[in-house]
Design an enzyme around this catalytic site. Structure first.
Site, mmCIF file in Angstrom:
data_model
loop_
_atom_site.group_PDB
_atom_site.id
_atom_site.type_symbol
_atom_site.label_atom_id
_atom_site.label_comp_id
_atom_site.label_asym_id
_atom_site.label_seq_id
_atom_site.Cartn_x
_atom_site.Cartn_y
_atom_site.Cartn_z
ATOM 1 N N HIS A 147 -11.905 -17.479 14.537
ATOM 2 C CA HIS A 147 -12.614 -16.747 13.058
ATOM 3 C C HIS A 147 -14.015 -16.206 14.586
ATOM 4 O O HIS A 147 -14.354 -14.804 14.082
ATOM 5 C CB HIS A 147 -12.054 -16.852 12.055
ATOM 6 C CG HIS A 147 -12.884 -15.842 11.079
ATOM 7 N ND1 HIS A 147 -12.472 -15.570 9.893
ATOM 8 C CD2 HIS A 147 -13.607 -15.003 11.476
ATOM 9 C CE1 HIS A 147 -12.952 -14.629 9.234
ATOM 10 N NE2 HIS A 147 -13.665 -13.792 10.170
ATOM 11 N N LYS A 189 -6.632 -16.374 10.457
ATOM 12 C CA LYS A 189 -7.969 -17.048 11.521
ATOM 13 C C LYS A 189 -7.757 -18.478 11.118
ATOM 14 O O LYS A 189 -8.110 -18.124 10.354
ATOM 15 C CB LYS A 189 -8.616 -16.115 11.459
ATOM 16 C CG LYS A 189 -8.633 -14.369 11.741
ATOM 17 C CD LYS A 189 -10.044 -13.707 11.027
ATOM 18 C CE LYS A 189 -9.735 -11.941 10.970
ATOM 19 N NZ LYS A 189 -9.325 -11.171 10.111
ATOM 20 N N ASP A 226 -4.747 -7.362 8.291
ATOM 21 C CA ASP A 226 -4.905 -8.688 8.970
ATOM 22 C C ASP A 226 -5.987 -9.029 7.884
ATOM 23 O O ASP A 226 -6.374 -8.904 7.343
ATOM 24 C CB ASP A 226 -6.754 -8.140 9.960
ATOM 25 C CG ASP A 226 -7.432 -8.506 10.160
ATOM 26 O OD1 ASP A 226 -7.455 -8.514 11.670
ATOM 27 O OD2 ASP A 226 -8.482 -8.933 9.305
ATOM 28 N N TYR A 271 -11.003 -14.922 3.272
ATOM 29 C CA TYR A 271 -10.684 -13.661 2.703
ATOM 30 C C TYR A 271 -10.053 -14.442 1.658
ATOM 31 O O TYR A 271 -10.033 -13.233 0.521
ATOM 32 C CB TYR A 271 -10.001 -12.736 3.253
ATOM 33 C CG TYR A 271 -10.157 -12.280 4.790
ATOM 34 C CD1 TYR A 271 -11.469 -12.830 4.882
ATOM 35 C CD2 TYR A 271 -9.648 -11.287 5.335
ATOM 36 C CE1 TYR A 271 -11.846 -11.945 6.422
ATOM 37 C CE2 TYR A 271 -10.729 -10.423 6.944
ATOM 38 C CZ TYR A 271 -11.722 -11.102 6.864
ATOM 39 O OH TYR A 271 -11.671 -11.107 8.029
#
Ligand SMILES: NC(=O)c1ccc[n+]([C@@H]2O[C@H](COP(=O)([O-])OP(=O)(O)OC[C@H]3O[C@@H](n4cnc5c(N)ncnc54)[C@H](OP(=O)(O)O)[C@@H]3O)[C@@H](O)[C@H]2O)c1
Length: 362
Positions: free
Chosen positions: A137, A104, A70, A75
């Site tokens: 997201h 996302k 994930d 990120y």
């Protein structure tokens, strides 16, 4: 003769045990609606895992048997994850088809006109032709700095909200990307029931997955029932109560450290863990997986990567499940309210009710 029968009995029994335990040990999957694709019930979370660390960690995780990763645009580690996947495949350890990769659409790209731009960039970074799951997201959207691809922030520190966020329009473009083969399955993250309902009503491809905060202190019973009724698989983020969030929020956003949960240290969890010769983390994860919830614990330690996968060889008893269910604090258990993005609650699609939500803020 008697001895032969006895041996046969023993071998039958042990065979049954072997098959029982190997079934439990095997990586388990849930089946997604519409595509019938299989999604591994344990995935590797990667928030707060910097690129220089995550590349080795993902390679190691894949070697240990993880098949579900994930990540997210936000990120900042998609490229490193892509490197690890590419190397693992080119080293002959497995194929792309063995893997389930989720990423996302970011808050700064939460509009129909930006879906393809972000997806293409993310696929390039991941070095993949398609992702197995693409999630919106968050329900709200920010205006984007076109150079840095980060949110625009006003001089007073408030985020520039995009008040025109339209989930159905964004979803339609995601459906097109699915049709074009760039996304296999579609989902949402941090959406509430009303927001999901609107998409369900209008969509050709119904949302298949909802990723939300979910752990022993915040069990999301109503939302889970709703998802069940709509054939939506729930993925639990922060399944361990996100122990790493505390340092992050305290240092970056000046949150009070006292208000973060310590699920791993709870006596109830420790007691159950001792009974099963398991760790508190394994109890927290097993509790969710046993209820058909997908978990994506993050770890960069080899030891804990192994630990977090070791949850298929035991079962919690109904009485133990009840003890864990009683830990639910409802809305008060929420850690991630996103109020650290100043002014976000003024967005028309801010998804959470505000009462009791400022518990973690100083
Ligand atoms: N959709 C969203 O908005 C959203 C929001 C948050 C998170 N997520 C996703 O969900 C994933 C999981 O959430 P999270 O990272 O916030 O929290 P989490 O998985 O509940 O907790 C991760 C933290 O626990 C530690 N840890 C991991 N395994 C452990 C074990 N067996 N025993 C003790 N400590 C352990 C990790 O440290 P070490 O690394 O040192 O092991 C890390 O600090 C994220 O990484 C991300 O992929 C999504």
């Amino acid at each position: 003769m008697k001895c032969g029968i006895q041996l046969r009995c023993i071998s039958n029994i042990s065979l049954r045990y072997i098959s029982f335990y190997s079934r439990l040990r095997k990586m388990k999957f849930v089946t997604l609606s519409q595509t019938k694709n299989l999604m591994p019930t344990v995935g590797l979370g990667t928030w707060q895992a910097p690129p220089e660390v995550i590349e080795t960690v993902v390679y190691k995780a894949l070697d240990l048997g993880y098949r579900h990763i994930d990540t997210a645009f936000n990120y900042n580690n998609e490229e490193a994850i892509g490197n690890a996947i590419k190397k693992w495949i080119s080293d002959g350890k497995g194929t792309r088809q063995d893997l389930f990769i989720t990423t996302k659409l970011p808050h700064v790209g939460n509009r129909a006109s930006d879906v393809k731009k972000f997806l293409e960039l993310q696929l390039r970074r991941l070095q993949l032709d398609y992702v197995d799951l693409y999630l919106i997201h968050v329900a709200f959207g920010f205006h984007c700095d076109p150079e840095k691809l980060t949110p625009l922030v006003k001089p007073n520190g408030e985020y520039e909200l995009d008040m025109d966020t339209n989930h159905v329009e964004t979803w339609r473009v995601m459906e097109q990307c699915k049709q074009e083969g760039r996304i296999r399955n579609l989902g949402l993250s941090n959406f509430n029931e009303d927001q999901i309902s609107k998409i369900v009503k209008e969509a050709t491809v119904k949302p298949q997955v909802l990723q939300v905060e979910l752990h022993a202190y915040f069990q999301q019973m109503a939302l889970r029932k709703f998802c069940d009724e709509h054939d939506i698989i729930v993925t639990a983020y922060a399944p361990l109560g996100s122990p790493g969030a505390k340092d992050h929020f305290v240092s970056k956003y000046n949150y009070s450290p006292d208000t973060f949960p310590d699920l791993l240290g709870l006596p109830e969890i420790k007691q159950i863990a001792e009974k099963h010769s398991k760790t508190p983390a394994q109890i927290l994860l097993r509790f969710l997986v046993q209820q058909q919830i997908v978990v994506i614990p993050k770890s960069t330690s080899e030891h804990r990567l192994k630990e977090n996968m070791g949850i298929y060889d035991f079962e919690l008893l109904p009485a133990e499940v009840n003890v864990l269910k009683k830990l639910d604090k409802g809305e008060k258990g929420r850690i991630f309210n996103f109020l650290f993005w100043k002014g976000v609650e003024k967005h028309p699609e801010y998804p959470f009710k505000l009462s009791g939500l400022d518990a973690t803020q100083t």
